[in-house]
Structures are given as C-alpha cells and as structure tokens.
Design an enzyme around this catalytic site. Sequence first.
Site, PDB file in Angstrom:
ATOM      1  N   ASP A   1      23.416  41.823  -6.794  1.00 29.75           N
ATOM      2  CA  ASP A   1      23.067  43.041  -7.774  1.00 29.75           C
ATOM      3  C   ASP A   1      21.965  43.858  -6.802  1.00 29.75           C
ATOM      4  OD1 ASP A   1      22.003  44.497 -10.111  1.00 29.75           O
ATOM      5  OD2 ASP A   1      23.282  42.969 -11.009  1.00 29.75           O
TER       6      ASP A   1
ATOM      7  N   HIS B   1      17.581  46.414 -12.700  1.00 30.08           N
ATOM      8  CA  HIS B   1      19.014  45.944 -13.321  1.00 30.08           C
ATOM      9  C   HIS B   1      19.114  44.595 -12.900  1.00 30.08           C
ATOM     10  CE1 HIS B   1      23.201  45.327 -13.850  1.00 30.08           C
ATOM     11  NE2 HIS B   1      22.964  46.450 -14.649  1.00 30.08           N
TER      12      HIS B   1
ATOM     13  N   ASN C   1      32.475  49.399 -17.748  1.00 33.69           N
ATOM     14  CA  ASN C   1      31.907  50.052 -19.021  1.00 33.69           C
ATOM     15  C   ASN C   1      32.451  51.417 -19.319  1.00 33.69           C
ATOM     16  OD1 ASN C   1      30.055  47.998 -19.289  1.00 33.69           O
ATOM     17  ND2 ASN C   1      28.515  49.425 -18.189  1.00 33.69           N
TER      18      ASN C   1
ATOM     19  N   SER D   1      27.386  44.560 -18.173  1.00 28.68           N
ATOM     20  CA  SER D   1      26.186  43.987 -17.159  1.00 28.68           C
ATOM     21  C   SER D   1      25.477  43.073 -17.833  1.00 28.68           C
ATOM     22  CB  SER D   1      25.513  45.073 -16.483  1.00 28.68           C
ATOM     23  OG  SER D   1      26.266  45.822 -15.587  1.00 28.68           O
TER      24      SER D   1
END
Length: 879
Positions: free
Chosen positions: A145, A178, A270, A347
């Site tokens: 990530d 994130h 998404n 996520s």
Amino acid sequence: MVVRSRTMTRLSAGAVLVVSLLGTSSLAANAAGGSSDADNPLERAAARILATATPGHPLKVVVTTHTASGPRITAVTVGSAARALALITAGLSRSTTIGVDMAHPVHLDVSNDTYRSRQWPLTRFGAESLWRTSTGSGVTVAVVDTGVLGTHPDLRGKVYSGHDFIDPGTSATDQNGHGTHVAGIIAATADNKRGIAGLARSAKILPVRVLDAKGEGDSATVAQGIVWAAKHGADVINLSLGSPLSDSAGRAAVAYAISRNVLVVAAAGNDGCGLLGSPPSYPAGYPGVVGVGAIDRQGAIASYSNCGTYVDVVAPGSEVLSTMIARPDASLGCSPTWTYCTLSGTSMATPYTAAAAALEIAREGTGWRQSAVAARLSATVDDIGWAGRDDRSGSGIINPRRLLAGRWSRHRHVRNLAGCRPMTQDETMSSHQCDVVVVGLGPGGEALVARLAKAGLSVVAVEAELVGGECPYWGCIPSKMFIRAANLLAEARRVEKLAGSVSVAPDFSMVAKRIRAEATDNWDDTVAADRITDAGATLVRGKGRLVGDRTVQVNGDTYTASKGVVLNTGTTASVPPIDGLAGTPFWTNREALRAEEAPASLIVIGGGPISVELAQAYSRFDTEVTVLEVGDRILGPEEPEASALLTSVFTAEGISVHVDITIESVSHDGERFTVVCSDGTYEAEKVLVAAGRTSRLQDIGLETVGVEPGKHLEVDDAMLVKDGLWAIGDIVGRGAFTHVAMYQSERVAKVILGEDLGEYDTSFPRVTFTDPEVGGVGLTEKQARKKGLNVRVGSADIAASSRGFVHGVGNEGLLKIIIDADRGVIVGATSAGPMGGETLSALAFAVRAEIPVATLTNTIYAYPTFYRAIETALQDAQV
C-alpha cells in the site's frame, strides 16, 4: 468463494512469447517506422505491447522472467517510444521470458470517501468472542500500500521494517494515511479510550510501500511488492488498490506468492457496476486472488462496490473507523488533527477479509494450506443476494465466528474422497485423480453425475452456485408455480361467463411463499447436494476451470480425469447495451421469481418465452404490464401465427405489446423507471430484462485445451468438443431447455459407459407456458422452405373444434403442421391453445418417428379432444 489458480508457465528454450493485446496507437506506429504492421511477428507483438502505454504516463517497460527462485520483474523507464520498443523486443526474444508489459497506473480511489464516526464491523463480527478463539498471533499480513506508520500507538511493536519501493533505501513509512488505516483494521491494538482494535489484533504487519503520498503508483511496482512480500515471510498479502488492466508481471507475482502458500486478498474496486458488472478490477481479477466487495451497515452491497465473477466474498466497507496517521492527506476527508478516521470503499473491506484469514491461519497452526483457508472463507459466509454465489456478493459476507468454529454453511465445499482418489498419501497435496469431472450441475450435469457414479465410476461434480442450476431455483419450476397460480386467477375470472359469480382477490404472497417453501426450499440445495454424494460422487463447491486436457482446478485443488471432463456451465441472463440500463436496479428472471410482492407496473424488455410467460403471470396478479420487443414480433423463433395469436390474447387481457422498436435509454429516479423508445416513453415501478441468455464460456480455461469459444461450443452428436472433453446443455446451442440438457447428458453417459448411442434426436420439442400454451416441434414453415423441401401446410382453429366449442371462454388456439410432401411425413408442427403443450406430444412422436402421413390420416382420434385438431389440419393440407 471461487479461488482461481493457475500455474506460472515457463517458456521452453528457444520459444518466443507473442503477446496479443487490444489495439494499436500512433505511438507504436511511429516507433515502428510509421506503420503498426511491422515486418515480422516479433515486431508486431512488440508494437502491440507498446500501444498499451497509458497516455501521459512515463514509458516503463516491464519484463518478467523465470528464475529458480521465482519471477524476476525488471522495470525500466525510457524517454522515447523507439527505446521502449527495443526493450520490449529484446524481452520477447529471451527464452526465459514470462511476459512483457507496459506499466500502467494503479491508484487508491478514496477521494469521495465521507467522514463518519462509528466502528460497527467488529460488533457485527462479535470480535470480543472471536478473540477467545484466535487473535491472529504468529501470522504476518503484508500491507502492500502507501506504507504503514509503525510508531502509531495502536500499531507500535506490531509493524516490521518492511520495504519501500517508492524511495528505495528508506523505511516504508506511510505519508498518505491509507496504508496505516488498512493495517489498523487488521491488527491495531487499543491501549487508550480512543484506540481502535483490529480484527486480528495480535497479527504482525509487514509494510510494503508501492504507492506514493498521493496514493498513486504503477503495476510494475505492485508486482515487485507482491514478490518481495512472498519472499519475506508474509502469510497473507493485502492489496487495497486497483487498476482496470491486467498484466503478466502481476499474474506471475500472484502465482509465485500462491506457490509459496501465501493467501492474496485484493479489493474488487470502487467504480460501481449497476447490475452489469465491471471489467475485472486487477489485482482482484488475477487468478488465485480472493476478490473482495463491500457491504454497508445494513448488510447490502455498497453502491460503489464493483461486481463480476472475480468477486469472491464481501465484507464491511462503508463508514469504517480505524487508525490513521496524525495529519492524513486532506483528500481522504478526515480531520487533520485526529489519529482516527472513518473511510468507505472496498479498500476497507479487503483488510477485514485478510484479518479473518489471519485468524483462521493462526487457529490451524503449522500445516495450514492457502487453498483450504480460501475455500473456508467462502464456505462459512452469510449468504446474501441470490442464493449461492453471484457476481455482486460472491459467496456472501465473511463470518469469522463461523470460520473459526468450523461450521460450514449450506454452500460448503463437500469432500467425498471415496469417489476421488488422491494421487499421493501426502495430505498437503491438492491433486486428485478421477474417472470423470463434471463442471456445472444443472439438471443435465446432475443427472449425468448420478448415472456415472451409480455405474461405479469415480466422479467429481463441481458447482459454483446451487446444485440443480437455474431450472429448479430461478427457472422452470418456480416460474411454472407462478404461472399455475396466475392461470387459476384467470380461470376464476371466467366463471361469470360459464358458471356463476365469483369475487377474485389476488394474493401474491401465497405464490412467493410456495416458491420459497416448495420449489426452492428457500434456495437451499442440501437435498440436491445429498443426492450427488449419496450416489457416490464427490461434490466440490467452487468455480471449475480447465487447466489442461482432462484437468480441472477448483479452489486451488486439481482434479485429473482419466476418461474426460464434461462442461455444463449454463447461461446467465443477457443484458442489452441500452444507455443507462446498467446503473438501474432492473430485474432478471432471478429477481422476478424471488419477489415477495407484485409491482404495480412492470416493463418487460424482450419478447421470448421467459418474457411472455412472466409478463402474463404478473398481469394476472393485477400488475400493469408493457412488453417491449425490438424484433418484429414476440416469440420470434416460433410460427408467425402463434405470435399473432399470443399478441391478440395479451392485448385483450390489457398487456401492452410494442414490437419492431428501438429502446434508446433506461433511467431510474429512485422510485420509478423511465424507458425511452423510438415509439414513445414508458414508465413503470419495475423493469424486467429477459432479452435472451449468454453462455458461461468465459474464464473456464478453454484456451488451455486449444478451444476457441464462440457464442456456443461446437459439438458432434456424441456431444464431444474434442478428445476427452464433452459439453451439454445451453452452452452447445442446441436448445436452452432442461429436457434437451437431460437428453444430451444421457448421450454422454452412454458414450463414457460404452453403450449404444443411437441417432441424435433433432426434433427439438419445446413449450412456452403462456395461456394459451404454445408448443413447437421440428421445423417451422420458413425453416422447411429454406431447406428446399416440397412443403405442404395444414392448420386448424382450436376454438372452432368440438373441444374448443365445449371449452368456451379461453379457447383461443391453433394447430399448424408442416409436411414434406415428397417423403409424406410431418417435419414440424405448432400446437397453441389450452393444454397446447400436451397436444404437442402426439406431434412430437410423429416428427421424431417420421410416421407416414398416410398412417396419421388413417388413425382414430378420440372425441372430443383437443388433439383431434391434428386430423383437421391433415385434411386442410389436402393430403
């Protein structure tokens, strides 16, 4: 959950990998000297690869090669197309090359996330009780990530040093927030009143930074990160990122990780999907990856969550509160002074799935298997949406409590190894040897499995949804229950014309209850599954995929069949590419037959058998129905007279039929649908799309056995696709009916068992169960004339027959026969009217057996029956 696996392929010495990709561009054409058609195949392949470069993105050539220690991924950024083309060509020329790609952007889609403040998923999962069983201790989850802030109080002492691919040589520290948020969902330990606990609170985090502070990066770096994590102790790899394109580097990296017994979990994306599905969202679409969609607080599929065959499970993804760095990127929508933030997206769902896997791995301890954990994640879900597996919810919502308790759901992965012999005694092996593998357990597949197993063969039966297929759960059986009830209402309303007076009050709940309780057992296939195992076969839950001749892979396990594989994968509802339709909550046959109440109004798109059956049934329950058909008539494949008859009956019953139109757009305002057509605009509460069926032939590995799928699979009269591979049912294009699949399954059984096969029955009887019923067999008049036959036609009016006269109201119907005058036999017939499908049986035998017309005219027909109309039609043909 369908966990798809594929072995990494090494090219033999001297081999050249030719990559076929979509399109060419001026960039590739210029680099190749002004033409995209280079002088040899290698240059053409290189030009096609270069053409996939993302405009505005650096030219980064990624070459993936095979080494003894795993795939080596080399990425080189160049300043010109000519240099890129040279590197691509050189890469393709190497015998060890797995694949060559242009790196394309990957990203985190969090810009639209909103701030919320409650942490609800741990309550849903019952985390406090979970932690008495397992906390994930001893398991390492790699977070590939934006990095992870290991000094955060919730994660202190739980984060390894990791690796930074963005700024090599530095620590993988999060600059975006994130990655830390994701890590917190997995393994944060609360140590103050504001702390946020992770689901696997004792697991360790291995940070791998592949995205920058803006949440941006490329596919090459992600692939390198996956390989690094697999080599550095990861048990689970979490990928909360996405890209619309696949690449060979990523596939090779995932295959390598899986080969090292690493479970790879990835976000499905998404972008949302309406009901059509989205293009595979990589890396969730890579073979072997557990693809994760998202649910909201109510347990419904989140509007932003992608759908498609690559969605394996869903997990909480909306309003997820978790650990955050002190000053996260403002685009995340979080307060810059808080160390906790609520985000939404797939996520957020992905780390819950990775954490659940960590809990199970810790519980199993030494000897755990990636394929087994992946299968159990699916088998212990809470099923939602369509029963069994579907493209929106996968197998369902992960349920860590059931996972740890070992309580398999009714969609469990059933093993019966008495019918499937392990290749070795090593329990960690996942390869098995059998006589026959049947992929898809619709009626034909189910019948074939039982027939072969009872004959003593070792049979593996593979099913991704419900045993029995479409027919018993969303097709033949529930629809006929619905139609039976609707016809009773119609008959009751006819009483006043024949027998007295009645008061009719439709109650749709009675239909819904009977379908749920009697037809589908609440969409539970336990009884059908037990029939499979009781017959002595092995039932395997999951999506089967060919990985070579006579070999099928399911959930990471491989089954090799000595006699061969039978495909019976069936069809899904076709959805036409109408502007706006994908983003609306339209029905297919599945939703229409699971409805709990009849809508006030319904637009039916399509005029085939499913369309007209459901249109009339809903109309009889007082739904205002409009049928839209782009062809020149409803029931297009049947005789024009039958179409005209049904149209007139529909019109008389108040069903509006519009044919030969163009459907321009569909929209939904939250309450009603609006459908704009070339002949006007229509509105309704619901829209049913029943515009045909699409064969399930994609992503079942046909390319691994050298078969190029078209609309259907080509088979001979023994249902053979190629040596060791048969196909039956809808996917062979010889009639999408249960009785046809059953007939074909018996032919395959006879071939495998060495029994006499006999000539294939091409008569093709079929019935549309409207009122009047429309039955057909053999050729239509148009088809017979197209074949050059000397055609004679005879017809009879059912209403004018003695039985029609006695029957009275509701007696509309016709009978039409097509005669080959040269041979003196009937080659086709249509029987429309009350019990038209039953009358068809006599004509079906006449066509199949080629009974001479002279015999048929010299036959006694019982009086007064509907089938006496056959005699009238023969007389009309003047034979």
